[in-house]
Design an enzyme around this catalytic site. Structure first.
Site, PDB file in Angstrom:
ATOM      1  N   LEU A 153       0.213  22.515   5.152  1.00 23.16           N
ATOM      2  CA  LEU A 153       0.541  23.579   4.207  1.00 23.16           C
ATOM      3  C   LEU A 153      -0.659  24.485   3.951  1.00 23.16           C
ATOM      4  O   LEU A 153      -0.574  25.699   4.088  1.00 23.16           O
ATOM      5  CB  LEU A 153       1.041  22.975   2.885  1.00 23.16           C
ATOM      6  CG  LEU A 153       1.348  23.959   1.750  1.00 23.16           C
ATOM      7  CD1 LEU A 153       2.516  24.872   2.124  1.00 23.16           C
ATOM      8  CD2 LEU A 153       1.648  23.207   0.454  1.00 23.16           C
ATOM      9  N   GLU A 178      -3.996  26.686   4.076  1.00 20.18           N
ATOM     10  CA  GLU A 178      -4.561  27.561   5.106  1.00 20.18           C
ATOM     11  C   GLU A 178      -5.983  27.970   4.731  1.00 20.18           C
ATOM     12  O   GLU A 178      -6.407  27.785   3.579  1.00 20.18           O
ATOM     13  CB  GLU A 178      -3.673  28.790   5.283  1.00 20.18           C
ATOM     14  CG  GLU A 178      -2.273  28.445   5.739  1.00 20.18           C
ATOM     15  CD  GLU A 178      -1.469  29.661   6.169  1.00 20.18           C
ATOM     16  OE1 GLU A 178      -1.945  30.798   5.979  1.00 20.18           O
ATOM     17  OE2 GLU A 178      -0.359  29.460   6.714  1.00 20.18           O
ATOM     18  N   ARG A 183      -6.440   5.258   0.762  1.00 18.63           N
ATOM     19  CA  ARG A 183      -5.270   5.645  -0.021  1.00 18.63           C
ATOM     20  C   ARG A 183      -4.724   6.986   0.449  1.00 18.63           C
ATOM     21  O   ARG A 183      -3.506   7.196   0.514  1.00 18.63           O
ATOM     22  CB  ARG A 183      -5.622   5.701  -1.511  1.00 18.63           C
ATOM     23  CG  ARG A 183      -4.423   5.742  -2.450  1.00 18.63           C
ATOM     24  CD  ARG A 183      -3.945   7.140  -2.760  1.00 18.63           C
ATOM     25  NE  ARG A 183      -5.018   7.961  -3.263  1.00 18.63           N
ATOM     26  CZ  ARG A 183      -5.073   9.273  -3.092  1.00 18.63           C
ATOM     27  NH1 ARG A 183      -4.132   9.923  -2.421  1.00 18.63           N
ATOM     28  NH2 ARG A 183      -6.093   9.968  -3.574  1.00 18.63           N
ATOM     29  N   GLU A 223      -4.295  18.559  -3.439  1.00 10.56           N
ATOM     30  CA  GLU A 223      -3.030  18.427  -4.168  1.00 10.56           C
ATOM     31  C   GLU A 223      -3.076  19.154  -5.515  1.00 10.56           C
ATOM     32  O   GLU A 223      -2.438  18.744  -6.485  1.00 10.56           O
ATOM     33  CB  GLU A 223      -2.670  16.948  -4.414  1.00 10.56           C
ATOM     34  CG  GLU A 223      -2.893  16.011  -3.256  1.00 10.56           C
ATOM     35  CD  GLU A 223      -2.022  16.308  -2.059  1.00 10.56           C
ATOM     36  OE1 GLU A 223      -1.222  17.245  -2.125  1.00 10.56           O
ATOM     37  OE2 GLU A 223      -2.152  15.600  -1.059  1.00 10.56           O
ATOM     38  N   GLY A 281     -31.602   3.358  -9.459  1.00 15.23           N
ATOM     39  CA  GLY A 281     -31.846   3.753  -8.073  1.00 15.23           C
ATOM     40  C   GLY A 281     -30.988   2.994  -7.089  1.00 15.23           C
ATOM     41  O   GLY A 281     -30.600   3.530  -6.040  1.00 15.23           O
ATOM     42  N   GLY A 309      -5.142  28.270  -0.233  1.00 21.94           N
ATOM     43  CA  GLY A 309      -5.172  26.903  -0.702  1.00 21.94           C
ATOM     44  C   GLY A 309      -4.317  26.748  -1.939  1.00 21.94           C
ATOM     45  O   GLY A 309      -3.185  26.273  -1.892  1.00 21.94           O
ATOM     46  N   SER A 310      -4.856  27.220  -3.068  1.00 25.01           N
ATOM     47  CA  SER A 310      -4.114  27.121  -4.328  1.00 25.01           C
ATOM     48  C   SER A 310      -2.950  28.102  -4.407  1.00 25.01           C
ATOM     49  O   SER A 310      -2.116  27.989  -5.302  1.00 25.01           O
ATOM     50  CB  SER A 310      -5.066  27.372  -5.512  1.00 25.01           C
ATOM     51  OG  SER A 310      -6.053  26.369  -5.578  1.00 25.01           O
ATOM     52  N   GLN A 341     -27.963  -1.796 -26.233  1.00 24.67           N
ATOM     53  CA  GLN A 341     -26.978  -0.986 -26.950  1.00 24.67           C
ATOM     54  C   GLN A 341     -26.509   0.216 -26.137  1.00 24.67           C
ATOM     55  O   GLN A 341     -25.308   0.520 -26.091  1.00 24.67           O
ATOM     56  CB  GLN A 341     -27.556  -0.518 -28.299  1.00 24.67           C
ATOM     57  CG  GLN A 341     -27.721  -1.624 -29.317  1.00 24.67           C
ATOM     58  CD  GLN A 341     -28.194  -1.108 -30.661  1.00 24.67           C
ATOM     59  OE1 GLN A 341     -28.386   0.100 -30.846  1.00 24.67           O
ATOM     60  NE2 GLN A 341     -28.379  -2.012 -31.609  1.00 24.67           N
ATOM     61  N   LEU A 361     -26.491   1.900 -12.660  1.00 24.32           N
ATOM     62  CA  LEU A 361     -27.051   1.110 -11.553  1.00 24.32           C
ATOM     63  C   LEU A 361     -28.472   1.535 -11.190  1.00 24.32           C
ATOM     64  O   LEU A 361     -29.130   0.858 -10.393  1.00 24.32           O
ATOM     65  CB  LEU A 361     -26.151   1.244 -10.320  1.00 24.32           C
ATOM     66  CG  LEU A 361     -24.768   0.596 -10.424  1.00 24.32           C
ATOM     67  CD1 LEU A 361     -23.857   1.117  -9.321  1.00 24.32           C
ATOM     68  CD2 LEU A 361     -24.865  -0.920 -10.352  1.00 24.32           C
TER      69      LEU A 361
END
Length: 385
Positions: A131, A133, A90, A363, A340, A137-138, A279, A338
Site C-alpha cells: 500500500l 508508496e 511479530r 500502520e 552502560g 505514506g500517511s 528510591q 541498565l
C-alpha cells in the site's frame, strides 16, 4: 517476581492462558536464544516460519481454510508474546495474517481464498501487502501506482516502499488507482516487471524485511483482482486488524524490557546494596509498571469489544497510540536503568526501543492516530484543508 500488579491474569480465561503459555514457550525455545544474533546480522529467520505455522499463528484470527479461528483476545495475547521476543517476528505474523491473508479473506473471491489461504496458513506461501508508496505514506489516497485495463488483464505500473516481506513473498496484495478508484490485486512476485529490493541498512527492525517494490508493466489477469475491494475502505479494514495486533504486541516488548530491568536491578549492587533498593530505581520501575498495566487494560478492553463485534476504528487508534507510547517510554527507561550494559545485545531494552521506533511509524503514525481520535471527538476531519 511478577509485574502484573493489578492481577490482570485473573481477567483471562483458561483457554486464553493456554494460548499464552504455548506461544511463550515457542518464543523461549525458538526466538530468545537467537534473536540477538539475528538482529546483529540483520537477517530474518525464514527457518522459523514452519514453527509459527505449526502453532496456528498465521491468520490465526481467521476461520476456515486451514486457519485457527481464534478469538481477538487470543490473537492479541499471541502478538504480545511474539513481540516480547522481537517486534520483527511479530511483524512477520502480522503482515502475513492481518494484512495479506485478511485482504484475501475479506475481499477475495472464493476461488482466491481456496487457492491461497490454506497455503499461507501452513507457511507454504508468504504474502505481503503493498500500500505505502515513496510519496504516499500517511496519505494513501495520493498513491500514484496505477492499474489500467488491457483486454482481459490489468497492467500495473508504479512503486511501493516499506513493504514487509516483499523480497521473500510469493504473493503481493497490491493496491492501485484505476479509472473506478482504488482496487486491490493479487500479484505473484514471479511476474515479469515485479521487483522487490530490501531496504538496507536499518537501525530498527533488523530481524525483519522491508522493501522497495517496482511495478513495471506487471500484467495481472482479471481473476486475480480482489472482487470486493473497492476504495480505500478495503485496505483500511486490513490495517485495522494489524493495528489491533500492535496494541497488544508493543506491550510485549515493554514487558520484556521491564522484566529485564527488574532482574538486573535486583542482582546489581551499588554502594553496598541492591540497585533495586534505591528510591530512584523503585520510582522508575513503578512508573514503568503503571504505564504498562494501564495500556494492558485498554488492550484487553478492545479485545473484548472486538470479540463482541462492536469495536470502532477510533478505538483501535487509541489502543495503538497508547500502547506504543507506553512501551517505547518503558524500553528507554529500562535501558537507562541498565546503565552502560544496556547498550549491548545481552539485554533486550535498547533492541526493543529501536524496533518500536518503526512500530510507532507504521500502520499509522502517532499524528495520524491522534487525528483519528480528534475526528471521533469533534466530528470534523483535520486530515485535509
Amino acid at each position: 517476581m511478577t509485574t502484573d500488579l493489578l492481577d490482570l491474569e485473573s481477567l483471562l480465561t483458561d483457554e486464553e492462558r493456554a494460548v499464552r503459555a504455548r506461544v511463550r514457550a515457542l518464543v523461549d525455545r525458538e526466538i530468545r536464544p537467537h534473536i540477538a544474533d539475528w538482529f546483529e546480522r540483520a537477517v530474518f529467520p525464514r527457518e522459523l516460519v514452519p514453527a509459527l505455522a505449526a502453532e496456528g499463528l498465521l491468520g490465526m484470527h481467521l476461520t476456515g481454510y486451514g486457519c485457527a479461528g481464534r478469538s481477538a483476545v487470543e490473537y492479541g495475547i499471541a502478538m504480545q508474546e511474539l513481540e516480547a521476543g522481537d517486534s520483527g517476528i511479530r511483524t512477520f505474523v502480522s503482515v502475513q495474517g492481518s494484512l495479506a491473508m485478511t485482504a484475501i479473506a475479506k475481499h477475495g473471491s472464493e476461488e482466491q481464498r481456496q487457492t491461497w489461504l490454506p497455503r499461507m496458513a501452513a507457511g507454504d506461501a508468504i504474502g505481503c501487502f503493498a500500500l505505502t508508496e515513496p510519496d504516499a505514506g500517511s496519505d494513501p489516497a495520493a498513491m500514484r501506482t496505477v492499474a489500467r485495463r488491457d483486454g482481459d488483464d490489468w497492467v500495473l505500473d508504479g512503486a511501493k516502499r516499506w513493504i514487509g516481506l516483499a523480497s521473500i513473498a510469493d504473493l503481493a496484495v497490491v493496491w492501485a488507482q484505476t479509472d473506478e478508484g482504488v482496487r486491490g490485486f493479487l500479484v505473484e512476485t514471479s511476474s515479469p516487471g515485479f521487483t522487490a529490493t530490501p531496504i538496507e541498512p536499518k537501525l530498527s527492525m533488523r530481524a525483519s524485511i522491508q522493501c522497495d517494490i517496482a511495478l513495471d508493466g506487471v500484467r495481472v489477469p482479471e481473476s486475480m483482482r480482489l472482487p470486493d475491494a473497492r476504495g480505500l475502505r478495503a485496505p483500511f479494514e486490513c490495517l485495522g486488524e494489524a493495528r489491533f495486533g500492535i496494541a497488544w504486541g508493543a506491550l510485549g516488548a515493554g514487558r520484556d524490557a521491564l522484566e529485564g530491568a527488574l532482574a538486573y536491578a535486583g542482582a546489581r549492587e551499588v554502594f553496598g546494596r541492591p540497585l533495586a533498593g534505591m528510591q530512584l530505581t523503585q520510582a522508575r520501575l513503578a512508573e514503568m509498571a503503571l504505564a504498562l498495566q494501564q495500556a494492558q487494560l485498554l488492550a484487553l478492553h478492545l479485545g473484548r469489544r472486538k470479540d463482541a463485534g462492536v469495536l470502532r476504528p477510533h478505538e483501535i487508534s487509541m489502543g495503538k497510540l497508547a500502547s506504543v507510547r507506553a512501551a517505547i517510554d518503558v524500553c528507554r527507561e529500562a535501558r537507562a536503568l541498565l546503565g552502560g550494559n544496556g547498550v549491548t545485545l545481552e539485554h533486550s531494552a535498547m533492541r526493543h526501543a529501536a524496533n518500536l521506533e518503526s512500530v510507532r511509524t507504521y500502520e499509522g503514525t502517532d499524528e495520524v492516530h491522534t487525528l483519528v481520535i480528534g475526528q471521533a471527538l469533534t466530528g470534523l476531519s483535520a486530515f485535509r484543508g
